[in-house]
Design a protein around this motif. Structure first.
Motif, mmCIF file in Angstrom:
data_model
loop_
_atom_site.group_PDB
_atom_site.id
_atom_site.type_symbol
_atom_site.label_atom_id
_atom_site.label_comp_id
_atom_site.label_asym_id
_atom_site.label_seq_id
_atom_site.Cartn_x
_atom_site.Cartn_y
_atom_site.Cartn_z
ATOM 1 N N SER A 48 0.832 -1.206 0.000
ATOM 2 C CA SER A 48 0.000 0.000 0.000
ATOM 3 C C SER A 48 0.870 1.260 0.000
ATOM 4 O O SER A 48 2.042 1.219 0.397
ATOM 5 C CB SER A 48 -0.886 0.006 1.239
ATOM 6 O OG SER A 48 -0.093 0.201 2.404
ATOM 7 N N PRO A 49 0.311 2.401 -0.434
ATOM 8 C CA PRO A 49 1.062 3.653 -0.376
ATOM 9 C C PRO A 49 1.587 3.976 1.018
ATOM 10 O O PRO A 49 2.716 4.452 1.164
ATOM 11 C CB PRO A 49 0.047 4.703 -0.855
ATOM 12 C CG PRO A 49 -0.885 3.943 -1.735
ATOM 13 C CD PRO A 49 -1.000 2.583 -1.108
ATOM 14 N N ARG A 54 6.307 4.517 4.635
ATOM 15 C CA ARG A 54 7.037 4.136 5.855
ATOM 16 C C ARG A 54 8.385 3.510 5.501
ATOM 17 O O ARG A 54 9.401 3.792 6.155
ATOM 18 C CB ARG A 54 6.196 3.162 6.688
ATOM 19 C CG ARG A 54 5.019 3.821 7.394
ATOM 20 C CD ARG A 54 4.464 2.908 8.483
ATOM 21 N NE ARG A 54 3.970 1.656 7.936
ATOM 22 C CZ ARG A 54 2.726 1.453 7.506
ATOM 23 N NH1 ARG A 54 1.843 2.449 7.542
ATOM 24 N NH2 ARG A 54 2.349 0.278 7.063
ATOM 25 N N VAL A 55 8.398 2.667 4.475
ATOM 26 C CA VAL A 55 9.654 2.051 4.045
ATOM 27 C C VAL A 55 10.619 3.119 3.540
ATOM 28 O O VAL A 55 11.822 3.096 3.836
ATOM 29 C CB VAL A 55 9.400 0.980 2.972
ATOM 30 C CG1 VAL A 55 10.722 0.505 2.367
ATOM 31 C CG2 VAL A 55 8.639 -0.203 3.561
#
Length: 235
Positions: A48-49, A54-55
């Motif tokens: 997901s976006p 977060r990554v």
């Protein structure tokens, strides 16, 4: 080739001891492996976006930990053996490169053989290897074949023929051999085949012309080599 340059076979670091150098190589190799896994996951994920954001934040934090002096343009890493040996950040053979397959190179009776498997990072048409990546594999190994034959050179011409699409996630064999010389010119043939197919079932073939630079050109192109030579003379 009497008028060609004589290249040293080590990098331009600060004289690292053998044990420390091997430790550095192992660390580079481990990081490169994890980075390749990250890149492959990145190009294949359907996350997901929010997860991707977060990554991205995490990757930025990790990048910020790679502090200290940065290698200058043209500086040869201490871990490299230039031009005929391993180069740890090569986008084709480099164990430390997030872009490299990496290709494993072995000596053959009349040249060099490379083996690798390409994945999503190297995709062109869906399911197949990008044609430019095939050219990169051949250019790398053909150049290495020149150096292995004692006539290191730079590419001046590379004629490619794409016979069949190259599948991703298929073990490949890359072959390169020097076919002749003319003064400082070196002529090289190369091919890519599937390791599971007949050796003569070429997917891609190439004919290349390489040129060994004269000593003045070598000094101008590779100033880092002069530091290697000076260190070897002092040692």
């Amino acid at each position: 080739m009497s008028d060609g340059p004589r290249f040293p076979r080590t990098g331009t670091g600060t004289g690292t001891g053998t044990e420390e150098l091997e430790h550095q190589k192992a660390a580079i190799t481990r990081l490169g492996h994890e980075l390749r896994a990250l890149v492959e996951a990145t190009v294949r994920t359907d996350a997901s976006p929010d997860t991707l954001h977060r990554v991205a934040d995490g990757v930025r934090t990790v990048t910020g930990r790679l502090t200290g002096r940065r290698r200058a343009r043209g500086e040869i890493p201490e871990v490299d053996e230039f031009p005929a040996g391993p180069r740890f950040y090569s986008p084709v053979t480099g164990a430390g490169s997030p872009l490299a397959p990496p290709m494993r190179v072995m000596a053959a009776d009349d040249g060099l053989i490379g083996e690798c498997t390409l994945a999503g990072t190297h995709e062109g048409p869906p399911g197949y290897v990008h044609g430019g990546v095939s050219a990169m594999l051949l250019d790398e190994l053909m150049g290495r074949a020149c150096a292995a034959a004692g006539t290191p050179g730079l590419t001046v011409s590379l004629q490619m023929r794409y016979h069949r699409p190259v599948l991703l996630e298929t073990p490949l064999r890359i072959i390169a051999r020097v076919t002749g010389t003319d003064g400082r010119k070196i002529f090289v043939n190369g091919s890519i085949t599937s390791r599971t197919a007949a050796p003569d079932a070429s997917l891609v073939t190439a004919e290349g012309v390489f040129v060994t630079p004269d000593p003045d050109s070598t000094r101008a192109l590779f100033p880092g080599l002069q530091r290697v030579m000076a260190r070897e003379l002092r040692g």
